[in-house]
Design an enzyme around this catalytic site. Structure first.
Site: not given
Ligand code: SIN
Length: 303
Positions: A71, A73, A129, A192, A264
């Site tokens: 994503v 952020l 992230c 993740t 999650g």
């Molecule tokens: C994201 O927005 O890429 C995910 C956020 C994260 O993994 O901390």
């Protein structure tokens, strides 16, 4: 009925179940299913100083027993969070954990300072992230940098500080110890695990970002292992997450050492997952003679 209340870094949660950052938005879409007051709390989508569009799509890929996201952020920035999202959340009778992410150490500290005057209950500093070029996992995969950013935020923050750790490291216990020594009041883990899928017909990665973060039941055993290792390495409380999808998973995570759990990816396939887990925990406690859920934290008996 068992007492499901837990305390993390001085903040009391009515139960130990908290939707994880990025999987629940700011709760608006979920209020059609149940009142947010059912939840122990919620961790809001990672907030940055300025609005972010996130990464180009595709940014979600399915995987066996899980999913990849890249994503990047995406969020409306801290002003929108304070002016539009937080006032609504503060009426919900649940704890608000504000997840923050900065591209630089200074930005992280600035975000924490801005949130000082707000009604959030706790800061969750995202140093993990995997989907951004600056900050994120670059902060959380090096003990010295992880400590530096923690200390910079701790210096200015008037809120309890929880630091969200990356599993993409050789020793998560070493990072946890560095972050604890730098002043963190609590830890959350795991974020993740870096992964990749390839479309074999085009020979292109499915994600436009090429790689992304793996979550869902596939990562659960890794998360349990890491929470257990960190629990044995530090004295500050842990919120455990990573692939929790049922009450038994949450109980297992707490036995590994988590004082509370974040849920999650499970929310994407079942929006009721957090409340089913809360109700299931209550039943499990009654069936197993547990009066207070905190009794089970870290009670795994290793061979
Ligand atoms: C994201 O927005 O890429 C995910 C956020 C994260 O993994 O901390």
């Amino acid at each position: 009925m068992a007492d499901l209340r837990v305390t993390v870094a001085g903040v009391e949660f009515k139960n130990p179940v908290i939707p994880a950052s990025g999987t629940f938005g700011y709760g608006r879409e979920y209020e059609q299913f149940y009142p947010l007051s059912r939840l122990g709390g919620l961790s809001t989508k990672g907030t940055t100083l300025l609005p972010r569009q996130g990464n180009p799509g595709p940014r979600i890929a399915e995987t066996p027993s899980g999913m990849l996201n890249s994503v990047g952020l995406q969020n409306g920035g801290v002003r929108k969070f304070l002016d539009y999202e937080l006032p609504n959340l503060l009426q919900k009778d649940t704890r608000i954990v504000a997840n923050i992410a900065g591209s630089t150490i200074e930005e992280c500290a600035q975000l924490a300072e801005i949130l000082n005057g707000s009604g959030v209950d706790m800061i969750e500093l995202n140093i993990s992230c995997p989907n951004v070029k600056q900050g994120g996992a670059a902060f959380g995969t090096d003990c010295c940098v992880a400590a530096e950013v923690t200390s910079a935020v701790k210096k200015v923050s008037e809120k309890p500080l929880m630091v969200k750790l990356s599993p993409n490291v050789t020793s998560i216990a070493e990072i946890a110890k560095a972050v604890e020594a730098a002043g963190a009041d609590a830890l959350s883990l795991i974020n993740t695990i870096l992964g990749m899928r390839i479309d074999i017909s085009t020979r292109r990665p499915i994600l436009k970002n090429n790689v992304g973060g793996l979550s869902g039941p596939a990562v659960f055993p890794v998360a349990v292992r890491m929470v257990w290792q960190v629990y044995n390495a530090v004295s500050i409380p842990i919120m455990g997450m990573g692939g929790i999808s049922c009450c038994e998973d949450a109980i297992e995570m707490m036995m590994a050492g988590a004082s509370a759990v974040q849920v999650g990816a499970a929310i994407f396939s079942d929006p009721y997952a957090p409340v089913k887990i809360i109700d299931g925990m209550d039943r499990w406690c009654d069936e197993n003679g547990v009066k207070n859920i905190s009794e089970i934290v870290g009670t795994v008996r290793p061979w």
